[in-house]
Design a protein around this motif. Structure first.
Motif, short mmCIF file in Angstrom:
data_model
loop_
_atom_site.label_atom_id
_atom_site.label_comp_id
_atom_site.label_asym_id
_atom_site.label_seq_id
_atom_site.Cartn_x
_atom_site.Cartn_y
_atom_site.Cartn_z
N CYS A 197 48.51 -2.65 -41.14
CA CYS A 197 47.52 -3.03 -40.09
C CYS A 197 48.48 -3.83 -38.49
O CYS A 197 49.65 -4.19 -38.84
N HIS A 198 48.29 -4.34 -37.84
CA HIS A 198 49.18 -4.24 -36.49
C HIS A 198 48.73 -5.59 -35.93
O HIS A 198 46.97 -6.39 -36.50
N THR A 199 49.51 -6.58 -36.13
CA THR A 199 49.14 -7.99 -35.32
C THR A 199 50.06 -8.44 -34.98
O THR A 199 50.92 -7.83 -34.45
N THR A 200 49.95 -9.90 -34.18
CA THR A 200 50.36 -10.50 -32.94
C THR A 200 50.65 -11.66 -33.44
O THR A 200 50.09 -11.89 -34.22
N VAL A 201 51.93 -12.04 -33.57
CA VAL A 201 52.31 -13.98 -33.14
C VAL A 201 52.15 -14.30 -31.88
O VAL A 201 53.69 -13.60 -31.30
N GLY A 202 52.14 -15.87 -32.09
CA GLY A 202 52.07 -16.51 -30.86
C GLY A 202 52.97 -17.45 -31.95
O GLY A 202 52.71 -18.39 -32.74
N VAL A 203 54.15 -18.23 -30.48
CA VAL A 203 54.99 -19.43 -31.07
C VAL A 203 54.83 -20.40 -30.23
O VAL A 203 55.23 -20.45 -29.18
N GLY A 204 54.68 -21.91 -30.72
CA GLY A 204 54.68 -22.55 -30.02
C GLY A 204 55.75 -23.74 -29.72
O GLY A 204 56.54 -22.77 -30.03
N SER A 205 56.06 -24.23 -28.99
CA SER A 205 56.88 -25.03 -28.30
C SER A 205 58.20 -25.96 -29.76
O SER A 205 56.23 -26.61 -30.38
N VAL A 206 58.86 -26.51 -29.41
CA VAL A 206 59.21 -27.31 -30.75
C VAL A 206 58.57 -29.02 -30.31
O VAL A 206 59.14 -29.20 -29.25
N ALA A 256 49.74 -18.54 -26.37
CA ALA A 256 50.37 -16.97 -26.37
C ALA A 256 50.20 -15.66 -27.08
O ALA A 256 50.12 -14.87 -26.86
N LEU A 257 49.16 -15.85 -27.87
CA LEU A 257 48.59 -15.31 -29.47
C LEU A 257 48.10 -14.70 -28.48
O LEU A 257 47.84 -13.40 -28.69
N ARG A 258 47.41 -15.40 -27.82
CA ARG A 258 45.93 -14.40 -26.59
C ARG A 258 46.94 -14.41 -26.18
O ARG A 258 46.30 -12.76 -25.18
N TYR A 259 47.82 -14.18 -25.18
CA TYR A 259 48.64 -13.32 -23.97
C TYR A 259 48.66 -12.73 -24.58
O TYR A 259 48.55 -11.10 -23.73
N GLY A 260 49.38 -12.84 -25.97
CA GLY A 260 50.37 -11.29 -26.47
C GLY A 260 49.06 -9.98 -26.67
O GLY A 260 49.30 -8.44 -26.78
N LYS A 261 47.69 -10.55 -27.04
CA LYS A 261 46.82 -9.30 -27.18
C LYS A 261 45.97 -8.79 -26.13
O LYS A 261 46.14 -7.18 -25.91
#
Length: 533
Positions: free
Chosen positions: A262-271, A288-293
């Motif tokens: 399956c294909h996946t996307t990952v969004g990462v938030g700030s620290v 970020a995830l939504r933007y990547g998709k």
């Protein structure tokens, strides 16, 4: 791995050792098949890419790349691969490094059949157990452990939505983790590219499979928790840096594709350095995830490199108006205008709707847009576009249609401005990277990873914008620089191929000759003969 079939390759610069290992045992009776052999680390990496073996037997002392470096690179490609180091004597100084890299075992020369047989059984057992791990769910643990895990996961979910105050969060963290919170935290969210009309049960199984893959990838890492959020997405919380999450995300995208297709996307938030800010990192990861998709998926998007959050005080669930602002922020004006049309069509079809209600929507839209411009740092646009005269124009609209056209026009201008500014920033970054490569390409340490670190970017982002701006992949561009320089040196000097390889930043002469032919279309010898005519 095909059912019941375990595959292996052997890597050694001595052909006798490669052949001997394959005939010392009746490997087929053990259910293990040798599918390739290599004389050096570069050949081995090509085999691993092409054949995807379960086991790699490799000598520790080889030219250009030792067994430990090969093990590290192989594990980067496939975290599940088993690497066995073959060595002529016990090199205990390598033990600590090998454990960190993930080497499975050592095999001493001269190879003893009994020792090899014992190792083969151990490898087979480990691989079969690992395979079973993905084919069936773990057995139910004790009720006490189950309850503890359930309560801990509830605490982690509470962190995402921020339902408790900071003192309560700190006390609960100490209870579940056994020590006070004294570090930083960041959140990544992984989501599966579900079919729009896919079966809910199938999507659920894929989500559970992705979670298990991520759990396997991080099970030896300290300070990382993996769980599902309330929407079934895989959440990864790191009590450390976001860079670690980016690395985990890149590994997870490859592993989920290889393991469960399956294909996946990952969004990462700030620290952040407080527990009550975990929810903000989660919101950023979702955006970020939504933007990547929207931009094709199958990549890691870190918040702050492509986008900024409008307002951390807003609810997680986007309203229709907030969705319009999201499309403007990402520069997708067609979607923004379509959403405005849809919103006003809905209002116009509502019985009893008034122009005052439309004005209210317009004011809300302008407020969100002004806030978004401030968060993005576009103060000039805010001054030029979002001024008092605009409100006069808005309240001068007599119909829903006039107001819709005004807001659509505003959305298009704002989206174009944001997209243009972002493209200029991207072009500036790539210009700096290109200048750096032109100056430093002869350094063998220069790579996508090293350049990403130098410019404080994650490698996925740099790779993506580099190809977007230049039309070439980063690795291909760097290789072309080096080969072009090599051609110049061949024309101007009588140096040997290995000397030229070193001068252009390529340590391995075999790799150099292989890549030279790939770029130029002819071998080094063919090129030299042609140039002498």
């Amino acid at each position: 791995m095909e059912k019941g079939r375990i595959t292996a390759i052997v890597v050694d610069d001595e052909v006798n050792t490669r052949k001997l290992l394959q005939i010392l045992l009746d490997w087929n009776s053990l259910g293990i098949e040798f599918i390739g052999e290599a004389a050096n680390g570069n050949e081995a990496l090509d085999l691993i890419d092409a054949l995807k073996p379960n086991i790699v037997f490799t000598d520790i002392n080889m030219p250009y790349m030792d067994g430990l470096e090969l093990a590290r690179l192989a594990r980067e490609k496939d975290p599940f691969i088993k690497v066995v180091i073959i060595t002529a004597y016990p090199e205990f100084e390598y033990a600590k490094q090998s454990v960190r890299i993930g080497v499975h075992d050592f095999l001493l020369k001269p190879i003893q059949p009994d020792v090899l047989r014992k190792l083969a059984y151990a490898l087979k057992e480990a691989i079969e157990k690992e395979t079973a791990h993905w084919n069936e769910y773990r057995k139910i643990k004790t009720e006490l452990l189950e309850n503890t895990l359930e309560l801990k996961e509830k605490f982690l979910l509470d962190l995402l939505v921020g339902t408790s105050n900071l003192d309560q969060l700190n006390r609960r963290f100490e209870y579940f983790f056994g020590e006070p919170f004294h570090t930083s935290c960041s959140v990544a969210v992984l989501d599966v590219h579900n079919e729009p009309n896919g079966e809910e049960e199938k999507n659920l199984i894929l989500s559970m499979g992705c979670k298990r893959v991520v759990e396997f990838l991080v099970h030896e890492r300290e300070g990382v928790n993996v769980f599902h959020d309330n929407s079934g997405r895989v959440v990864i919380v790191s009590w450390g840096t976001a860079r670690e999450l980016e690395l985990i995300g890149e590994q997870a995208i490859r592993a989920t594709k290889d393991r469960i297709g399956c294909h996946t996307t990952v969004g990462v938030g700030s620290v952040y350095d407080k527990l009550d800010r975990v929810k903000d990192s989660y919101k950023e990861a979702l955006e970020a995830l939504r933007y990547g998709k929207l931009y094709g998926g199958s990549q890691v998007i870190s918040f702050g490199e492509d986008i900024r959050l409008v307002d951390t005080a807003l609810d997680l669930k986007l309203t229709e108006m907030e969705e319009i602002i999201f499309f403007i922020k990402t520069g997708i004006k067609e979607q923004a205008v379509h959403s405005i049309d849809k919103l006003f069509l809905s209002l116009a079809s509502t019985r009893g709707a008034t122009i005052e209600q439309a004005y209210s929507l317009g004011v809300h839209f302008l407020s969100l847009l002004i806030l978004a411009m401030s968060e993005l740092g576009f103060f000039q646009l805010r001054t030029d576009l979002l001024n008092g005269a605009l409100y006069n124009r808005m309240f001068g609209c007599q119909t829903f249609s006039e107001l819709r056209l005004l807001l659509s026009e505003l959305a298009e201008e704002a989206a174009d401005y944001i997209k243009g500014t972002r493209n200029k920033k991207t072009s500036r970054i790539i210009d700096e990277v290109l200048a750096y490569l032109m100056q430093e390409f002869r350094n063998p340490e220069v790579s996508l990873t090293s350049v990403s670190q130098r410019f404080h970017l994650n490698s996925s982002y740099l790779s993506r914008i580099f190809k977007q701006e230049t039309g070439q992949g980063f690795t291909d561009y760097l290789l072309k620089l080096r080969i072009d320089e090599a051609v110049t040196l061949m024309n101007e000097t009588d140096w040997k191929a290995y000397q030229i390889a070193e001068k252009v930043g390529i340590k391995d002469p075999y790799y150099f000759s292989h890549r030279f032919k790939k770029v130029t279309g002819v071998s080094i010898q063919e090129y030299k003969r042609a140039s002498q005519k």
